[in-house]
Design an enzyme around this catalytic site. Sequence first.
Site, PDB file in Angstrom:
ATOM      1  N   SER A   7      40.581 -21.151 -23.661  1.00 30.62           N
ATOM      2  CA  SER A   7      41.853 -21.677 -23.154  1.00 30.62           C
ATOM      3  C   SER A   7      42.693 -20.536 -22.549  1.00 30.62           C
ATOM      4  CB  SER A   7      42.616 -22.353 -24.286  1.00 30.62           C
ATOM      5  OG  SER A   7      42.863 -21.413 -25.305  1.00 30.62           O
ATOM      6  N   PHE A  67      34.138 -23.959 -27.577  1.00 34.71           N
ATOM      7  CA  PHE A  67      33.313 -24.981 -28.232  1.00 34.71           C
ATOM      8  C   PHE A  67      32.612 -25.900 -27.247  1.00 34.71           C
ATOM      9  CE2 PHE A  67      37.003 -27.663 -27.397  1.00 34.71           C
ATOM     10  CZ  PHE A  67      36.398 -28.880 -27.099  1.00 34.71           C
ATOM     11  N   CYS A 123      35.769 -27.689 -18.536  1.00 32.41           N
ATOM     12  CA  CYS A 123      36.782 -26.964 -17.765  1.00 32.41           C
ATOM     13  C   CYS A 123      36.729 -27.372 -16.299  1.00 32.41           C
ATOM     14  CB  CYS A 123      36.583 -25.470 -17.888  1.00 32.41           C
ATOM     15  SG  CYS A 123      35.065 -24.933 -17.126  1.00 32.41           S
ATOM     16  N   GLU A 143      33.730 -21.214 -33.607  1.00 28.94           N
ATOM     17  CA  GLU A 143      33.489 -21.537 -35.017  1.00 28.94           C
ATOM     18  C   GLU A 143      33.373 -23.044 -35.235  1.00 28.94           C
ATOM     19  OE1 GLU A 143      36.059 -20.438 -33.433  1.00 28.94           O
ATOM     20  OE2 GLU A 143      37.929 -20.425 -34.605  1.00 28.94           O
ATOM     21  N   LYS A 200      30.443 -13.667 -30.236  1.00 30.34           N
ATOM     22  CA  LYS A 200      31.311 -14.348 -31.201  1.00 30.34           C
ATOM     23  C   LYS A 200      31.495 -15.765 -30.678  1.00 30.34           C
ATOM     24  CE  LYS A 200      34.834 -15.833 -32.122  1.00 30.34           C
ATOM     25  NZ  LYS A 200      34.956 -17.312 -32.323  1.00 30.34           N
TER      26      LYS A 200
HETATM   27  P1  NAD Z   1      39.889 -21.573 -27.426  1.00 34.14           P
HETATM   28  O1  NAD Z   1      40.666 -20.708 -26.518  1.00 34.14           O
HETATM   29  O2  NAD Z   1      40.615 -22.267 -28.540  1.00 34.14           O
HETATM   30  O3  NAD Z   1      38.721 -20.719 -28.135  1.00 34.14           O
HETATM   31  C1  NAD Z   1      37.865 -19.906 -27.394  1.00 34.14           C
HETATM   32  C2  NAD Z   1      37.428 -18.744 -28.266  1.00 34.14           C
HETATM   33  O4  NAD Z   1      38.574 -17.984 -28.637  1.00 34.14           O
HETATM   34  C3  NAD Z   1      36.742 -19.172 -29.554  1.00 34.14           C
HETATM   35  O5  NAD Z   1      35.635 -18.328 -29.792  1.00 34.14           O
HETATM   36  C4  NAD Z   1      37.817 -18.996 -30.608  1.00 34.14           C
HETATM   37  O6  NAD Z   1      37.296 -18.624 -31.869  1.00 34.14           O
HETATM   38  C5  NAD Z   1      38.659 -17.862 -30.050  1.00 34.14           C
HETATM   39  N1  NAD Z   1      40.079 -17.986 -30.439  1.00 34.14           N
HETATM   40  C6  NAD Z   1      40.774 -19.131 -30.657  1.00 34.14           C
HETATM   41  N2  NAD Z   1      42.048 -18.849 -31.005  1.00 34.14           N
HETATM   42  C7  NAD Z   1      42.163 -17.507 -30.998  1.00 34.14           C
HETATM   43  C8  NAD Z   1      43.249 -16.608 -31.260  1.00 34.14           C
HETATM   44  N3  NAD Z   1      44.465 -17.060 -31.597  1.00 34.14           N
HETATM   45  N4  NAD Z   1      43.023 -15.292 -31.145  1.00 34.14           N
HETATM   46  C9  NAD Z   1      41.812 -14.822 -30.803  1.00 34.14           C
HETATM   47  N5  NAD Z   1      40.739 -15.627 -30.547  1.00 34.14           N
HETATM   48  C10 NAD Z   1      40.915 -16.955 -30.639  1.00 34.14           C
HETATM   49  O7  NAD Z   1      39.108 -22.623 -26.517  1.00 34.14           O
HETATM   50  P2  NAD Z   1      38.242 -23.872 -26.976  1.00 34.14           P
HETATM   51  O8  NAD Z   1      39.161 -24.936 -27.500  1.00 34.14           O
HETATM   52  O9  NAD Z   1      37.104 -23.446 -27.817  1.00 34.14           O
HETATM   53  O10 NAD Z   1      37.632 -24.325 -25.568  1.00 34.14           O
HETATM   54  C11 NAD Z   1      38.315 -25.149 -24.668  1.00 34.14           C
HETATM   55  C12 NAD Z   1      39.059 -24.356 -23.621  1.00 34.14           C
HETATM   56  O11 NAD Z   1      38.157 -23.502 -22.926  1.00 34.14           O
HETATM   57  C13 NAD Z   1      39.698 -25.222 -22.549  1.00 34.14           C
HETATM   58  O12 NAD Z   1      40.965 -24.704 -22.241  1.00 34.14           O
HETATM   59  C14 NAD Z   1      38.754 -25.085 -21.371  1.00 34.14           C
HETATM   60  O13 NAD Z   1      39.346 -25.323 -20.106  1.00 34.14           O
HETATM   61  C15 NAD Z   1      38.330 -23.685 -21.520  1.00 34.14           C
HETATM   62  N6  NAD Z   1      37.073 -23.423 -20.821  1.00 34.14           N
HETATM   63  C16 NAD Z   1      37.129 -22.721 -19.664  1.00 34.14           C
HETATM   64  C17 NAD Z   1      35.969 -22.491 -18.941  1.00 34.14           C
HETATM   65  C18 NAD Z   1      36.010 -21.726 -17.656  1.00 34.14           C
HETATM   66  O14 NAD Z   1      34.946 -21.378 -17.173  1.00 34.14           O
HETATM   67  N7  NAD Z   1      37.154 -21.427 -17.087  1.00 34.14           N
HETATM   68  C19 NAD Z   1      34.743 -22.966 -19.423  1.00 34.14           C
HETATM   69  C20 NAD Z   1      34.717 -23.655 -20.625  1.00 34.14           C
HETATM   70  C21 NAD Z   1      35.900 -23.881 -21.320  1.00 34.14           C
END
Ligand code: NAD
Length: 498
Positions: A226, A149, A281, A176, A173
């Site tokens: 994450s 997000f 991040c 959401e 994808k």
């Molecule tokens: P998230 O992991 O909750 O979601 C990321 C994606 O995974 C979304 O599209 C979501 O729909 C999907 N997802 C969520 N739960 C899932 C599950 N149980 N099974 C399968 N898919 C699932 O992350 P977020 O809260 O949207 O974003 C924040 C996180 O992203 C932080 O941890 C941040 O550090 C990380 N991030 C990392 C970078 C990087 O380059 N390393 C860059 C941006 C964000």
Amino acid sequence: MNQIQHIIGGQMTAGYSGQTQSVFNPATGETIAQVVLGEVAEIDAAVTAALAAFEGWSMTSPARRAKVMFGLRDQMNQRRDEIARTISAEHGKTHDDALGEVVRALEVVEYATGIASHLQGDFSREVGPGIDTFAERQPLGVVAGITPFNFPAMVPLWMIPMALACGNTFVLKPSERDPSSANLIFDLFQKAGLPDGVLNVVHGGKLAVDAILDHKDIEAVSFVGSTPIAEYIYTRGCAAGKRVQALGGAKNHMIILPDADLDQAADALMGAGFGSAGERCMAISVAVPIGQETADRLVEKLTPQVAALKIGPSTDSAAEMGPVITAEARDRINGCIAAGEAEGASVLVDGRGLKLQGYENGFWVGGTLLDHVTKEMSVYQTEIFGPVLSVLRAESYVEAVDLINGHEYGNGTAIFTRDGDAARDFAKRIKVGMVGINVPIPVPVATHSFGGWKRSSFGAHGIYGPEAVHFYTRLKTTTARWPTGIRSGAQFTFPSME
Ligand code: NAD
């Protein structure tokens, strides 16, 4: 109410699942749209469209594919404000911060316009009698991106331009929680001349993600999010035989040596710790001043600045940071601060319970400064992903380096100093993927690549830049004999060119 739909084969569709989820304005807490949630059938339809488009798109010359990227660049430049407003409406970040996101995304698009030279192969003449060898990189096929997000435009645009320029077709994808930017990105591509089916957007959550991971016709998956989900994506995607890059969470430290310009360091910590409400991040979430005197002076500078942070909705041009993404995120961040306090951290500025007049139902957390944090505390070990800066006082540079190297994450880090020896040693010794020397958020430019170490990244490739060309293509090496008339009889030994 506005319904945010999938885009499959160039057409908007509500899909088949009948499931939807609310999208909020984080500044007011109001529901502003419903996003449709795709499952197996929607992913199937998108992959079918992407497969159908692959033959034509992959056979299009790189120069022609680059023209679409030039068109995208024009679209993005003309519509910067609209893109930034779309980001802010659902994410909550300030307009200027959202504009910055667009600019960083543009860099990747500009790199992708040079795809003809990035894909240039190798050629060796006369490796044997009448024999030449050439190596080229060919696209993989249908590839997918799953995005977080916090950068709803930039992270998809880290992936899509490079994947498409290399000749692949794509299923995105997006998160959401702020899905509208993905549909706007599709619109920009379409206006830039991208053929139908080359880029498809399927909204959804876990069910859509699992359908991607299990789909036999998806060759590769790029994920940013994450760490627990990154690890899950990597493990399940690889088990299904896919190429996977999965970038995860972070805990980024900044070391402040006693010789550093402390005003500059404090300014850097304010921007890197609280910009975008800490939902980056590459945010700095731990300041590590070396020595008690440096720590006292730094904390004295930071405390009034954190207390004076201007917090407001994205429509307030004076705001320095906005709300966090959801009510759950707010409650989780408040819980992290409470845990830190219970474990013995000093709460110098407390952002819990912030209420803004006229925005009483928004998802607000004020800037928070914690001092005397130790490495045993949960507030240090976990990624908070909110406007919370911890100060962990170290006695020596060596102690600080050991601290960072011992942390499970290794995304970004920085050192502030005037000492060239120390800075050089730090860059070499630190077990982190992206390092800043007097630069607090060292996100590499698009001609390099982006990626962390340790549990901040799973898979061998960084995202965007030259690493993306390698991730989104496979190497083919052809050995050819011309003219064909040369005969040396049947050879039963292992063939050599001698
Ligand atoms: P998230 O992991 O909750 O979601 C990321 C994606 O995974 C979304 O599209 C979501 O729909 C999907 N997802 C969520 N739960 C899932 C599950 N149980 N099974 C399968 N898919 C699932 O992350 P977020 O809260 O949207 O974003 C924040 C996180 O992203 C932080 O941890 C941040 O550090 C990380 N991030 C990392 C970078 C990087 O380059 N390393 C860059 C941006 C964000």
